[in-house]
Every structure is written in C-alpha cells, then in structure tokens.
Design a protein around this motif. Sequence first.
Motif, PDB file in Angstrom:
ATOM      1  N   ARG A  32      14.116  -3.509  -5.575  1.00 18.44           N
ATOM      2  CA  ARG A  32      13.115  -3.332  -6.624  1.00 18.44           C
ATOM      3  C   ARG A  32      12.887  -4.604  -7.440  1.00 18.44           C
ATOM      4  NH1 ARG A  32      14.315   2.100  -9.205  1.00 18.44           N
ATOM      5  NH2 ARG A  32      13.686   2.788  -7.125  1.00 18.44           N
ATOM      6  N   ASP A  33      13.966  -5.305  -7.764  1.00 19.50           N
ATOM      7  CA  ASP A  33      13.813  -6.517  -8.572  1.00 19.50           C
ATOM      8  C   ASP A  33      13.023  -7.595  -7.842  1.00 19.50           C
ATOM      9  OD1 ASP A  33      15.112  -5.430 -10.701  1.00 19.50           O
ATOM     10  OD2 ASP A  33      17.032  -6.409 -10.321  1.00 19.50           O
ATOM     11  N   ALA A  34      13.140  -7.633  -6.524  1.00 21.18           N
ATOM     12  CA  ALA A  34      12.439  -8.659  -5.744  1.00 21.18           C
ATOM     13  C   ALA A  34      10.929  -8.490  -5.820  1.00 21.18           C
ATOM     14  CB  ALA A  34      12.890  -8.604  -4.284  1.00 21.18           C
ATOM     15  N   PHE A  35      10.480  -7.252  -6.092  1.00 19.03           N
ATOM     16  CA  PHE A  35       9.047  -6.982  -6.118  1.00 19.03           C
ATOM     17  C   PHE A  35       8.501  -6.678  -7.509  1.00 19.03           C
ATOM     18  CE2 PHE A  35      10.178  -6.250  -1.724  1.00 19.03           C
ATOM     19  CZ  PHE A  35       9.072  -6.680  -1.017  1.00 19.03           C
ATOM     20  N   PHE A  36       9.328  -6.073  -8.347  1.00 14.35           N
ATOM     21  CA  PHE A  36       8.793  -5.560  -9.609  1.00 14.35           C
ATOM     22  C   PHE A  36       9.524  -6.069 -10.843  1.00 14.35           C
ATOM     23  CE2 PHE A  36       8.121  -2.292  -6.310  1.00 14.35           C
ATOM     24  CZ  PHE A  36       6.740  -2.231  -6.310  1.00 14.35           C
ATOM     25  N   SER A  79       0.859  -1.179   0.000  1.00 17.38           N
ATOM     26  CA  SER A  79       0.000   0.000   0.000  1.00 17.38           C
ATOM     27  C   SER A  79       0.897   1.232   0.000  1.00 17.38           C
ATOM     28  CB  SER A  79      -0.918   0.002   1.231  1.00 17.38           C
ATOM     29  OG  SER A  79      -0.149  -0.051   2.422  1.00 17.38           O
ATOM     30  N   LYS A  80       0.306   2.383  -0.137  1.00 15.92           N
ATOM     31  CA  LYS A  80       1.083   3.614  -0.210  1.00 15.92           C
ATOM     32  C   LYS A  80       1.937   3.792   1.049  1.00 15.92           C
ATOM     33  CE  LYS A  80       0.611   8.569  -1.198  1.00 15.92           C
ATOM     34  NZ  LYS A  80       1.526   8.490  -2.361  1.00 15.92           N
ATOM     35  N   GLY A  81       3.213   4.046   0.855  1.00 17.03           N
ATOM     36  CA  GLY A  81       4.111   4.287   1.976  1.00 17.03           C
ATOM     37  C   GLY A  81       4.750   3.039   2.561  1.00 17.03           C
ATOM     38  N   TYR A  82       4.408   1.856   2.005  1.00 17.98           N
ATOM     39  CA  TYR A  82       4.969   0.620   2.556  1.00 17.98           C
ATOM     40  C   TYR A  82       6.491   0.656   2.553  1.00 17.98           C
ATOM     41  CZ  TYR A  82       6.254  -4.300   2.994  1.00 17.98           C
ATOM     42  OH  TYR A  82       6.832  -5.480   3.397  1.00 17.98           O
ATOM     43  N   PHE A  83       7.074   1.068   1.437  1.00 16.47           N
ATOM     44  CA  PHE A  83       8.531   1.058   1.316  1.00 16.47           C
ATOM     45  C   PHE A  83       9.199   2.242   2.011  1.00 16.47           C
ATOM     46  CE2 PHE A  83       7.195  -1.426  -2.450  1.00 16.47           C
ATOM     47  CZ  PHE A  83       7.875  -2.600  -2.160  1.00 16.47           C
ATOM     48  N   SER A  91       3.407   2.201 -10.326  1.00 16.27           N
ATOM     49  CA  SER A  91       4.503   3.119 -10.633  1.00 16.27           C
ATOM     50  C   SER A  91       4.903   3.923  -9.391  1.00 16.27           C
ATOM     51  CB  SER A  91       4.099   4.065 -11.770  1.00 16.27           C
ATOM     52  OG  SER A  91       2.937   4.801 -11.428  1.00 16.27           O
ATOM     53  N   GLU A  92       3.911   4.306  -8.575  1.00 17.65           N
ATOM     54  CA  GLU A  92       4.210   5.032  -7.335  1.00 17.65           C
ATOM     55  C   GLU A  92       4.951   4.133  -6.349  1.00 17.65           C
ATOM     56  OE1 GLU A  92       0.613   8.237  -6.790  1.00 17.65           O
ATOM     57  OE2 GLU A  92       0.107   6.115  -6.570  1.00 17.65           O
ATOM     58  N   LEU A  93       4.502   2.899  -6.224  1.00 19.52           N
ATOM     59  CA  LEU A  93       5.154   1.964  -5.302  1.00 19.52           C
ATOM     60  C   LEU A  93       6.572   1.643  -5.756  1.00 19.52           C
ATOM     61  CD1 LEU A  93       2.130  -0.424  -4.708  1.00 19.52           C
ATOM     62  CD2 LEU A  93       3.162   1.090  -3.020  1.00 19.52           C
ATOM     63  N   ARG A  94       6.742   1.491  -7.045  1.00 20.16           N
ATOM     64  CA  ARG A  94       8.073   1.223  -7.589  1.00 20.16           C
ATOM     65  C   ARG A  94       9.023   2.374  -7.292  1.00 20.16           C
ATOM     66  NH1 ARG A  94      10.315  -2.128 -11.492  1.00 20.16           N
ATOM     67  NH2 ARG A  94      12.127  -1.233 -12.556  1.00 20.16           N
ATOM     68  N   ALA A  95       8.500   3.602  -7.414  1.00 16.12           N
ATOM     69  CA  ALA A  95       9.323   4.779  -7.138  1.00 16.12           C
ATOM     70  C   ALA A  95       9.703   4.848  -5.665  1.00 16.12           C
ATOM     71  CB  ALA A  95       8.576   6.040  -7.563  1.00 16.12           C
ATOM     72  N   GLU A  96       8.802   4.422  -4.784  1.00 17.31           N
ATOM     73  CA  GLU A  96       9.092   4.432  -3.344  1.00 17.31           C
ATOM     74  C   GLU A  96      10.106   3.363  -2.952  1.00 17.31           C
ATOM     75  OE1 GLU A  96       5.482   3.894  -1.230  1.00 17.31           O
ATOM     76  OE2 GLU A  96       4.718   5.915  -1.616  1.00 17.31           O
TER      77      GLU A  96
END
Length: 241
Positions: free
Chosen positions: A91-95, A41-45, A80-85
């Motif tokens: 990043r590779d582990a999630f996206f 969710s927003k802010g997770y990272f 895209s927002e989550l990827r940026a965060e």
Amino acid sequence: KCQLQLILPGVSVFLDVDDLTNISDLELYIEQSQAILTFLSKGYFLSPSCIREVKAMVDLRKPMIIVHEAEKTKGGASLSELRAECSSKYRDAFFSEGKQLITWHRISEFNRYSLKLIAQQLLCCCPTFIKKPLAENDLFFGNEDSMEYLAFKSKQLVYVSENNLGALDAIAGIVDRFNDHLWIIDKLPGRVQISSRKLSLYDQVIQRFKANASNSNSCGRKPIQKWQNAKKQFRLVRQKS
C-alpha cells in the motif's frame, strides 16, 4: 504505448499485452526496464499476474509511474476502492503521502495534460534527468498555447460563488497572471449590493493566495508573488441594486 512513442520519439515501450510472449518472463522484463508505468483500474490488485508485477517492482525498487483510471464506465475505480483492494504490504508503494498519482483523462486537452505528466515522470527516471529533474513547465506540445501570450483585451468580471467548491482555488491560481484584468464578485450582476458580511469571501481568496505562495516556497520554486501584495491583485466590486 503509441501516444508515448509519438510524443517521445525514440522511447522504447514494453506493453505486456503486446510484447509479453511468455508470462514466466514477466519479472525479467521488469528487471530490464528503467521505469514501470502502472495503470490502476478496478481489480488490478486482485489479479495474480498484476500482483507478481507489483512484487517485482517493489522488490527491485523500480521507479513507478502510477496512472489512475477514474472513469468507472471504462473500468476505473476510486482511489479509496483501489486502496482497499491493495494488500497492506504494498500500500505504501502506491498510496503513501506525497506519492503523485496521475489521473488518466480522456477529453482531448486534459488527456494531453495526463500524457505530459507521464512523460515528465518517465524522463525524470532517465540518467540525464535524475540529478536535474524536469519541472512541469519544462515540457510542452509544439502547438500548445503559452500563458506568456494570453491576455484579456479588457477587464473581466469573475463571479465566484460560495457554493461552487474549488472556485476560490481556481481564481487564486490565475490571479497573478491576470491581476490587472479581473474583477471578483460573489453576486451576479444586477443583484443586491454585497453587504460587509459577505466580504469574508475576499478574505478567503487572499488566504488561498497566501497558501499557494507558501507551498511554492516550500517546494523550492519562485513564489507567484509575495502574498502581502495580494490585496493589490483583487478588486471586489460592490454591485448596485
């Protein structure tokens, strides 16, 4: 947590907000878990505790089931927002390409589909299914309708608008099952006759059917049907003025 326990009786689910009594034990619980379900969710990272969780999952190479909250009114964010965060380190582990993210749907029937995908991935992390992964169609709810028993009583007219993005993909996805009961048009009944120039829509549907069959082959699954026979599956109706 409760929903998973209802659909997978006997599963042991650890939920940090319910079961984590000491934050210093976070990494220990991750180490003791067979798989980790991460709810993005927003802010997770951006959360220090969540970053600890991510680091432990990656370092321990734990199987991850990634669920995406897309509804912004519920605290969600776009991919895209989550990827940026997310830090480039994780990043590779999630996206990474090919990584399956499950969208969390809240409408009842779609929510059941989200739960089914979560259950499938969870079971595939268990020793019994590691060597023989479950397919999506291997799991179903007890009262779930099966495509095997669905049928139209008569031929149905399907209007596929060129302006409706995704409509061609949708009709290509069901054409094999109901091939003898569908008529495809790109003009509403009562409109002018379809010109030969408009027949390109027919070709677009055929191309999507071909692509779907090719993708099925590449995944090692039985193709829906040889795409060469796809033209027999469609009937493009010329409407009279």
